[in-house]
Design a protein around this motif. Structure first.
Motif, short mmCIF file in Angstrom:
data_model
loop_
_atom_site.label_atom_id
_atom_site.label_comp_id
_atom_site.label_asym_id
_atom_site.label_seq_id
_atom_site.Cartn_x
_atom_site.Cartn_y
_atom_site.Cartn_z
N LEU A 13 0.82 -1.21 0.00
CA LEU A 13 0.00 0.00 0.00
C LEU A 13 0.85 1.25 0.00
O LEU A 13 0.43 2.32 -0.50
CB LEU A 13 -0.93 0.01 1.22
N ARG A 37 -6.86 3.23 0.42
CA ARG A 37 -6.56 2.00 -0.34
C ARG A 37 -7.25 0.77 0.28
O ARG A 37 -7.67 -0.14 -0.42
CB ARG A 37 -5.05 1.78 -0.42
N SER A 40 -10.83 0.77 -0.84
CA SER A 40 -10.91 0.34 -2.25
C SER A 40 -10.77 -1.17 -2.33
O SER A 40 -11.50 -1.85 -3.08
CB SER A 40 -9.81 1.03 -3.06
N HIS A 41 -9.87 -1.69 -1.55
CA HIS A 41 -9.64 -3.15 -1.55
C HIS A 41 -10.85 -3.89 -1.01
O HIS A 41 -11.23 -4.96 -1.50
CB HIS A 41 -8.40 -3.48 -0.73
#
Length: 761
Positions: A13, A37, A40-41
């Protein structure tokens, strides 16, 4: 779906930053970047999961349906179990089930036992049928089949291998089998009795081939032999035939000096040979003696060949059985009637016996070829063993002869003196005396004296010396037997004579003295045997030949016999003196006569002993023994007189008279002891002591005779001078003697005081 569940690596990340140092702090922008992030994951994962579920919708629907069915069935089972538990709680069905299971088990066990019993019953019925079949086969003449059945039934019934806890019926079946077996043995014995017969009138052994027993006619002898072999009873059934042949054929064949001859004859019938005959004929020339044994062995071979051919039908197993049954007895007959009678009586003839040894070996080889005796069992070669050991048999015969002579001599001897024997003084060597030339007057090896022995001892040692001379000239084996014969012959004296003369040894007689001399003579002769003969003995027995061990036995026996005689004499003397009643009141005529009679009896016994002992005993032994006897007599009389507590004047004179009378009557006996002392000096023994030293009570009784009429002062003076003490008197005896003779007075007190005062120094 697997990538969705991978670990999220923070380094990925923040790939643009250096995170190699863990201690480096993160900034706020970095944290915001990480959160963005991660969100988003997360959205990406949710999207993937939704897509996966949609694509596998049918699979998940099927799975959920199966789970629903499983839950339903589980609930249904739970309900059923609840129902069963409800039933069990209301009604105990487990008890009924247990009863039912037990009943099924019992029924199964009973069925199994019945099947086993049925199987056992079938076996028993089968065995019973076979037993009856075997018995029926015997009756029908099917002997071989019946014998085989009996043999097989023996295995089936485990005869000889019984176990505890077996059914009773097995015992009954074994009893039936045993009865059948006995019947079979009896039947075969009858067949053999019918087959082999001896006719006394014609002296013929007849063997029939067609037999008839118990309504069974035409049975072949060969069939009978086969059946007996199968049944394993050849030895039992052939026993009587064997006895018959040994008695009427073998024994006459071996008879040494009057042998029998044999002739065979075969009777041929229309259907073959019906019988064979062995005729026993007397010898045409009875004077011919078969020294080598060729003819004897040939006759025995002829008889055995007849058996081999006409009874055993040349069957090796059958003739071997016949041989086991008869050979021990046949060999004993040959040994006793022939071989033992031709054993040489002289060692020089042993070489000639080798012909018989060779002939015997050839005879046994012929029997081995016919399988009559075993080829491997050494016990069957008894004749060769006997003949090859002829030296031992020769020695054994001589040993038996030696022991027989010794025993006869000992048993026949009456222990009397030789008729020409006289004695005029001691028996000494080289004293010029020719009057005692008898063989019974012998020299003692380890003494300068002679002694008279019995004829038995003289002949025994003569036989011993003759045998030991033969030992020196014989081979090692013969010499060893002769050596043992000598030892046994000597020991026969110890075994025979004491038993034979037991009664005589309980009295006073010359037999006991002769026996004492015998034992003394034998003990010294035995000690000298090894010195006399050992150097000439064969080397093999020089170290083993021992005689000295026997000498002490005879020496002890001699001393026991002599001491026994001395005890008997002393016992008789004491009985005689007991009749004097302690020599009390001898001033009375009746008491004096009683005391005098006792003294006369004692003197008579002593004179009898003197007459027997002096001529037979060695002077030294006579002196020692007679002194022991006289000491016992004198000490007893002295003691009895000194124990008297009140003596009248006349009583002392009578006691003195008795003492003097006894000593006068024993004067010849005492003189004989003095002569014995003189002979001791002549025989170079130790210087003889005076007679009073060897018989201390003799001096004492003489002095006692003087004291009986001696004044009190003289008695006191004799004590003070030490004379009485040297005669053996004690202070107590003297004081009591004075009190018994002299009345109480001042003088008596003074003398007793003087006696006591002297005793202090």
């Amino acid at each position: 779906m697997d990538p969705l569940f991978d670990r999220i690596n923070v380094r990925h990340l923040l790939s643009g930053h250096d995170l190699s140092d863990p201690s480096t702090p993160l900034s706020a922008p970095d944290l915001r970047l990480i959160i963005s992030r991660l969100e988003s994951h997360s959205l990406h994962i949710k999207s993937k999961v939704r897509s996966y579920l949609l694509s596998h919708r049918e699979d998940f629907a099927s799975l959920f349906s199966q789970c629903n069915d499983a839950v339903f069935k589980t609930n249904e089972i739970s309900d059923n179990v609840s129902g069963i538990l409800s039933l069990i709680s209301d009604r105990p069905i487990d008890v009924e089930i247990r009863k039912l299971v037990d009943e099924i088990g019992r029924t199964t066990k009973e069925a199994r036992e019945k099947r086993e019993m049925l199987g056992l019953l079938k076996i028993i019925v089968g065995i019973c049928e076979r037993l009856e079949g075997a018995r029926s086969a015997f009756s029908d003449g099917r002997l071989r089949f019946a014998a085989e059945e009996v043999k097989e039934l023996k295995k089936a019934l485990r005869i000889g291998d019984e176990e505890e806890g077996e059914p009773i019926v097995y015992g009954l079946l074994r009893k039936q089998w045993a009865d059948l077996f006995d019947e079979m043995q009896d039947l075969f014995s009858k067949f053999m009795e019918n087959a082999v017969r001896f006719e006394q009138d014609s002296r013929t052994i007849r063997v029939k081939y067609k037999l008839c027993v118990d309504k069974m006619d035409g049975i072949e002898l060969h069939t009978v032999m086969e059946a007996m072999d199968v049944a394993g009873i050849l030895d039992y059934s052939l026993a009587k035939a064997a006895d018959l042949i040994i008695k009427h054929a073998i024994t006459p064949a071996v008879s040494y000096g009057s042998p029998a001859m044999f002739a065979e004859d075969v009777n041929q019938g229309s259907k073959g040979i019906s019988e064979t005959v062995l005729k026993i004929l007397p010898s045409q020339d009875c004077k011919i003696v078969d020294v080598d044994g060729d003819a004897i062995y040939a006759r025995v071979i002829q008889v055995i060949k007849f058996i081999f051919k006409h009874i055993c039908f040349e069957n090796g197993s059958w003739i071997r059985s016949f041989g086991r049954l008869t050979w021990p007895r046949i060999s004993d007959i040959i040994i006793s009637k022939f071989l033992s009678k031709v054993v040489p009586e002289d060692a020089s003839k042993l070489v000639d016996f080798q012909k018989i040894v060779k002939c015997t070996s050839e005879f046994e080889f012929s029997l081995k070829e016919m399988m009559f005796i075993s080829a491997s069992d050494g016990k069957d070669y008894r004749l060769s063993s006997f003949s090859e050991n002829v030296e031992v048999h020769f020695a054994f015969r001589k040993k038996t002869e030696i022991l027989g002579k010794a025993r006869n001599s000992l048993l026949q001897c009456d222990f009397s003196l030789p008729q020409d024997y006289t004695s005029k003084g001691p028996l000494l060597k080289n004293d010029g005396m020719a009057i005692n030339s008898s063989n019974q007057v012998v020299d003692l090896i380890f003494s300068s004296e002679r002694c008279v022995v019995s004829k038995a001892a003289s002949q025994l040692m003569e036989l011993v010396h003759q045998t030991l001379q033969d030992v020196c000239l014989s081979s090692a084996r013969v010499a060893l037997e002769f050596y043992h014969a000598v030892r046994d012959a000597i020991l026969l004296y110890e075994a025979v004579i004491p038993v034979k003369l037991e009664r005589q040894l309980d009295g006073i007689n010359q037999v006991a003295i002769l026996m004492y001399n015998d034992c003394l003579f034998l003990s010294q002769e035995i000690l000298g045997l090894a010195f006399e003969y050992r150097t000439d003995f064969p080397d093999s027995i020089k170290e083993h030949a021992v005689f000295a061990d026997m000498a002490p036995r005879f020496h002890l026996m001699a001393e026991e016999i002599l001491q026994r005689q001395i005890r008997i004499v002393i016992f008789n003397l004491r009985e005689a003196i007991d009749g004097a009643d302690g020599f009390q009141n001898t001033h009375q005529m009746q008491q004096f006569e009683s005391a005098k009679f006792s003294i006369d009896q004692a003197v008579f016994i002593l004179e009898k002993v003197h007459i027997i002992w002096e001529p037979l005993l060695r002077p030294s032994t006579y002196k020692r023994s007679m002194c022991m006897v006289l000491e016992s007599v004198f000490s007893r009389i002295t003691k009895d007189i000194l124990l008297l507590d009140d003596l009248a004047a006349e009583e002392t004179l009578q006691l003195q008279r008795l003492i003097h009378m006894m000593l006068d009557n024993l004067s010849s006996l005492l003189k004989s002891l003095i002569s014995a002392f003189d002979s001791n000096a002549k025989s170079e023994e130790d210087t003889s002591r005076p007679i009073d030293d060897l018989i201390p009570s003799l001096r004492k009784i003489r002095k006692l005779g003087e004291l009986l009429d001696m004044p009190l002062k003289s008695i006191t003076s004799a004590w003070e001078s030490g004379e009485l003490m040297s005669c053996g008197f004690t202070i107590l005896e003297l004081k009591d003697f004075i009190r018994a003779i002299f009345a109480d007075s001042t003088l008596r007190k003074e003398c007793i005081w003087r006696i006591e005062n002297v005793s202090l120094y």
